[in-house]
Write an enzyme that holds these catalytic residues in place. Structure first.
Site, PDB file in Angstrom:
ATOM      1  N   HIS A 102       0.884  -1.173   0.000  1.00 47.86           N
ATOM      2  CA  HIS A 102       0.000   0.000   0.000  1.00 47.86           C
ATOM      3  C   HIS A 102       0.921   1.222   0.000  1.00 47.86           C
ATOM      4  O   HIS A 102       1.988   1.187   0.623  1.00 47.86           O
ATOM      5  CB  HIS A 102      -0.811   0.115   1.286  1.00 47.86           C
ATOM      6  CG  HIS A 102      -1.745  -1.007   1.587  1.00 47.86           C
ATOM      7  ND1 HIS A 102      -1.368  -2.133   2.254  1.00 47.86           N
ATOM      8  CD2 HIS A 102      -3.074  -1.144   1.351  1.00 47.86           C
ATOM      9  CE1 HIS A 102      -2.410  -2.930   2.417  1.00 47.86           C
ATOM     10  NE2 HIS A 102      -3.464  -2.359   1.871  1.00 47.86           N
ATOM     11  N   ASP A 105       2.213   1.999   3.405  1.00 47.85           N
ATOM     12  CA  ASP A 105       3.136   1.045   4.059  1.00 47.85           C
ATOM     13  C   ASP A 105       4.567   1.478   3.820  1.00 47.85           C
ATOM     14  O   ASP A 105       5.426   1.293   4.675  1.00 47.85           O
ATOM     15  CB  ASP A 105       3.084  -0.372   3.445  1.00 47.85           C
ATOM     16  CG  ASP A 105       1.724  -0.972   3.403  1.00 47.85           C
ATOM     17  OD1 ASP A 105       0.907  -0.635   4.249  1.00 47.85           O
ATOM     18  OD2 ASP A 105       1.488  -1.812   2.496  1.00 47.85           O
ATOM     19  N   GLU A 233     -11.010  -6.819  -4.202  1.00 45.21           N
ATOM     20  CA  GLU A 233     -10.787  -7.869  -3.190  1.00 45.21           C
ATOM     21  C   GLU A 233     -11.983  -7.961  -2.245  1.00 45.21           C
ATOM     22  O   GLU A 233     -12.216  -7.067  -1.435  1.00 45.21           O
ATOM     23  CB  GLU A 233      -9.507  -7.555  -2.402  1.00 45.21           C
ATOM     24  CG  GLU A 233      -9.194  -8.595  -1.332  1.00 45.21           C
ATOM     25  CD  GLU A 233      -7.861  -8.344  -0.631  1.00 45.21           C
ATOM     26  OE1 GLU A 233      -6.915  -7.857  -1.282  1.00 45.21           O
ATOM     27  OE2 GLU A 233      -7.764  -8.634   0.567  1.00 45.21           O
ATOM     28  N   GLU A 269      -9.175 -13.786  -1.021  1.00 44.81           N
ATOM     29  CA  GLU A 269      -8.375 -14.070   0.171  1.00 44.81           C
ATOM     30  C   GLU A 269      -9.073 -15.135   1.019  1.00 44.81           C
ATOM     31  O   GLU A 269     -10.269 -15.025   1.312  1.00 44.81           O
ATOM     32  CB  GLU A 269      -8.186 -12.777   0.964  1.00 44.81           C
ATOM     33  CG  GLU A 269      -7.401 -12.989   2.252  1.00 44.81           C
ATOM     34  CD  GLU A 269      -6.933 -11.679   2.881  1.00 44.81           C
ATOM     35  OE1 GLU A 269      -6.603 -10.736   2.143  1.00 44.81           O
ATOM     36  OE2 GLU A 269      -6.919 -11.620   4.116  1.00 44.81           O
ATOM     37  N   HIS A 272     -10.956 -14.092   4.130  1.00 49.58           N
ATOM     38  CA  HIS A 272     -12.155 -13.309   3.804  1.00 49.58           C
ATOM     39  C   HIS A 272     -13.283 -14.231   3.358  1.00 49.58           C
ATOM     40  O   HIS A 272     -14.450 -13.985   3.670  1.00 49.58           O
ATOM     41  CB  HIS A 272     -11.852 -12.287   2.705  1.00 49.58           C
ATOM     42  CG  HIS A 272     -10.831 -11.271   3.100  1.00 49.58           C
ATOM     43  ND1 HIS A 272     -10.427 -10.258   2.262  1.00 49.58           N
ATOM     44  CD2 HIS A 272     -10.129 -11.109   4.254  1.00 49.58           C
ATOM     45  CE1 HIS A 272      -9.524  -9.502   2.884  1.00 49.58           C
ATOM     46  NE2 HIS A 272      -9.322 -10.021   4.085  1.00 49.58           N
ATOM     47  N   ASP A 297      -4.901 -13.830  -2.216  1.00 48.65           N
ATOM     48  CA  ASP A 297      -4.216 -13.453  -0.983  1.00 48.65           C
ATOM     49  C   ASP A 297      -4.230 -14.707  -0.126  1.00 48.65           C
ATOM     50  O   ASP A 297      -5.271 -15.109   0.409  1.00 48.65           O
ATOM     51  CB  ASP A 297      -4.930 -12.285  -0.290  1.00 48.65           C
ATOM     52  CG  ASP A 297      -4.444 -10.934  -0.811  1.00 48.65           C
ATOM     53  OD1 ASP A 297      -3.656 -10.923  -1.777  1.00 48.65           O
ATOM     54  OD2 ASP A 297      -4.851  -9.897  -0.249  1.00 48.65           O
ATOM     55  N   ASP A 308     -10.459 -11.924  11.208  1.00 46.39           N
ATOM     56  CA  ASP A 308      -9.459 -12.037  10.145  1.00 46.39           C
ATOM     57  C   ASP A 308      -8.076 -12.203  10.771  1.00 46.39           C
ATOM     58  O   ASP A 308      -7.344 -11.234  10.930  1.00 46.39           O
ATOM     59  CB  ASP A 308      -9.543 -10.740   9.306  1.00 46.39           C
ATOM     60  CG  ASP A 308      -8.937 -10.879   7.926  1.00 46.39           C
ATOM     61  OD1 ASP A 308      -8.648 -12.011   7.517  1.00 46.39           O
ATOM     62  OD2 ASP A 308      -8.761  -9.852   7.252  1.00 46.39           O
ATOM     63  N   ASP A 310      -5.515 -13.775   9.604  1.00 44.62           N
ATOM     64  CA  ASP A 310      -4.429 -13.662   8.610  1.00 44.62           C
ATOM     65  C   ASP A 310      -3.213 -14.528   8.941  1.00 44.62           C
ATOM     66  O   ASP A 310      -2.087 -14.040   8.975  1.00 44.62           O
ATOM     67  CB  ASP A 310      -3.963 -12.197   8.482  1.00 44.62           C
ATOM     68  CG  ASP A 310      -4.948 -11.337   7.718  1.00 44.62           C
ATOM     69  OD1 ASP A 310      -5.815 -11.880   7.026  1.00 44.62           O
ATOM     70  OD2 ASP A 310      -4.840 -10.091   7.816  1.00 44.62           O
ATOM     71  N   ASP A 340      -0.802 -12.536   2.148  1.00 42.72           N
ATOM     72  CA  ASP A 340      -1.399 -11.497   2.995  1.00 42.72           C
ATOM     73  C   ASP A 340      -1.605 -12.136   4.372  1.00 42.72           C
ATOM     74  O   ASP A 340      -2.721 -12.464   4.771  1.00 42.72           O
ATOM     75  CB  ASP A 340      -2.715 -11.006   2.382  1.00 42.72           C
ATOM     76  CG  ASP A 340      -3.200  -9.740   3.053  1.00 42.72           C
ATOM     77  OD1 ASP A 340      -2.582  -9.340   4.061  1.00 42.72           O
ATOM     78  OD2 ASP A 340      -4.198  -9.161   2.595  1.00 42.72           O
TER      79      ASP A 340
HETATM   80  C1  XLS Z   1      -7.449  -6.622   4.553  1.00 42.54           C
HETATM   81  C2  XLS Z   1      -7.050  -6.857   3.175  1.00 42.54           C
HETATM   82  C3  XLS Z   1      -5.919  -5.975   2.685  1.00 42.54           C
HETATM   83  C4  XLS Z   1      -5.830  -6.021   1.193  1.00 42.54           C
HETATM   84  C5  XLS Z   1      -5.038  -4.900   0.596  1.00 42.54           C
HETATM   85  O1  XLS Z   1      -8.110  -7.415   5.192  1.00 42.54           O
HETATM   86  O2  XLS Z   1      -6.741  -8.208   3.015  1.00 42.54           O
HETATM   87  O3  XLS Z   1      -4.732  -6.342   3.286  1.00 42.54           O
HETATM   88  O4  XLS Z   1      -5.302  -7.215   0.743  1.00 42.54           O
HETATM   89  O5  XLS Z   1      -5.579  -3.677   0.868  1.00 42.54           O
HETATM   90 NI    NI Z   2      -5.841  -9.072   1.347  1.00 38.02          NI
HETATM   91 NI    NI Z   3      -7.457  -9.817   5.139  1.00 41.11          NI
END
Ligand code: XLS
Ligand code: NI
Ligand code: NI
Length: 438
Positions: A102, A105, A233, A269, A272, A297, A308, A310, A340
């Protein structure tokens, strides 16, 4: 490079399944061919800047646990540039061909947009140098339209037109930067594009604005000649109670409704998907059926937790099913397997970043090999083909060709008296078949 951030780690090598070296690949062998294509080309692994180089192990209950020796703790441009060198040392040693970021970032925000853009330019210069030095490429760029407090009510779906304008200005710059870095894609994740309560929300207006924003992005992409793929996404909730881009089907419907279906594919993802109450395979199949499977992702949630988390993907059953769906859809073309994912708050040593990525890459390499073996065996595909064989000729083929009618089908059934019996679905048999390969 000044001094190495990971002095005791050399390039991660493939040592094969019998290796007990935690800093070696057991399955990911970049040049090994699977279905005639190298693993590297199939998987197109990508490291994310936000979790891996900005994650500090902060949670709502406690302070950062990941104090990185290369980070001086300031939000200075100098620190940001130093971090770029570290990021590329890491990605290069890992052997991932791509990264993603991003705008916010990589570079700190200044006191106004002009200063923020200037900061970004300085860091982008360093990113470009490192890309050139290492050959690592940008899988996709994106803009953080959710971190700054101005976006509390959303970005393109904010009730405040000025916030919408700011988001457009920010994305314009992010697109230019992604283009400058030769990015192969650009992702729109609707960070706060949704609502917390319907009581204060005009849903129709917000959706129209989201579409207007994406349309302007598509126009600008053409204007600057950016050739990368656009992705949207899906995510159903977090941070808002309801995110408009809630799952693959909702995104596809939105894109069709607003005439954007040819301009964006999906970046799916895993965590998600599960937040939406779906499996990742479901999301992949829905996207593929619409010709919109773009990128993934790669991460995983925790079945016991409803948020989430991750986490890095390590479940071979999951990666096998992902790769079955991806191979069936013809592979990731412009997209990749983008981690991700973040190490746990308790895994605060820099070396944990290596263990996490090596594990994820191995899990996907294994999933790829297993999926290819299942496809080579052919029984699974043959079973599905056979299950639909009544559509290959006779009345089925006629219906599929759009050449039948209710009248004809009534006559057909009146004559036949009843439908032919349907064979067993054989779910358990098929689950056992998959396990033969895992
Ligand atoms: C957040 C998202 C984010 C996207 C990019 O949950 O996964 O990280 O991948 O903005
Ligand atoms: Ni993501
Ligand atoms: Ni995410």
């Amino acid at each position: 490079m000044a001094s190495a951030a990971f002095p005791n780690i050399s390039k991660i090598k493939f040592e094969g399944a019998t290796s007990r070296n935690p800093l070696a690949f057991k399955h990911y062998n970049a040049e090994e061919l699977v279905e005639g294509k190298s693993m590297k080309e199939h998987l197109r692994f990508s490291v994310v800047y936000w979790h891996t180089f900005r994650g500090r192990g902060l949670d709502p209950f406690g302070a950062p646990t990941m104090i990185r020796p290369w980070d001086d703790g300031t939000e200075s441009v100098k620190n940001a540039v130093r971090r770029v060198r570290v990021a590329f040392e890491f990605i290069e040693k890992l052997g991932a061909p791509y990264y993603a970021f991003h705008d916010r970032d990589v570079a700190p925000e200044g006191k106004n947009l002009t200063e923020t853009n200037k900061n970004l330019d300085v860091v982008v210069k360093a990113l470009k140098e490192e890309q050139k030095r290492t050959g690592i490429k940008l899988l996709w760029g994106t803009a953080s339209l959710f971190g700054n407090p101005r976006y509390a009510h959303g970005a393109s779906t904010s009730p405040n037109a000025d916030v919408f304008a700011f988001a457009c200005a920010q994305v314009k710059k992010a697109l230019e930067v992604t283009n400058e870095l030769g990015g192969e894609g650009y992702v729109f994740w609707g960070g706060r594009e949704g609502y917390q309560t319907l009581l204060n929300t005009n849903v129709k207006r917000e959706l129209d604005h989201l579409a207007a924003f994406l349309r302007m992005a598509v126009d600008y992409k053409k204007k600057i000649g950016f050739k990368g793929q656009f992705y949207i996404e899906p995510k159903p909730k977090e941070p808002t109670k309801h995110q408009y881009d809630s799952d693959a089907a909702a995104c596809l419907n939105f894109l069709r409704e607003y005439g954007l279906i040819n301009d964006l594919k999906l970046n799916l993802e895993t965590n998600h998907a599960t937040l939406a109450g779906h499996t990742m395979e479901h999301e992949l199949e829905i996207a593929a059926a619409a010709g919109a499977l773009g990128s993934i992702d790669a991460n995983t949630g925790d079945v016991m937790l409803g948020w989430d988390t991750d986490q890095f993907p390590t479940d071979i059953y999951l990666t096998t099913q992902c790769m079955l769906a991806i191979l069936k859809a013809g592979g990731l073309t412009t997209g990749g397997v983008n981690f991700d994912a973040k190490v746990r708050r308790e895994s605060y040593d820099p070396i944990d970043l290596f263990y996490a990525h090596i594990g994820g890459m191995d899990a996907f390499a294994r999933g790829l090999k297993t999926a290819a073996a299942i496809r080579k065996d052919g029984r699974l595909a043959e079973f599905v083909k056979e299950r639909y064989s009544s559509w290959d000729s006779g009345i089925g083929a006629k219906i599929e060709a759009g050449k039948s009618s209710f009248k004809e089908l009534e006559a057909y059934m009146l004559k036949k008296g009843d439908s032919s019996p349907s064979p067993s679905g054989r779910q358990e048999f098929l689950e056992n078949l998959i396990n033969e390969f895992i």
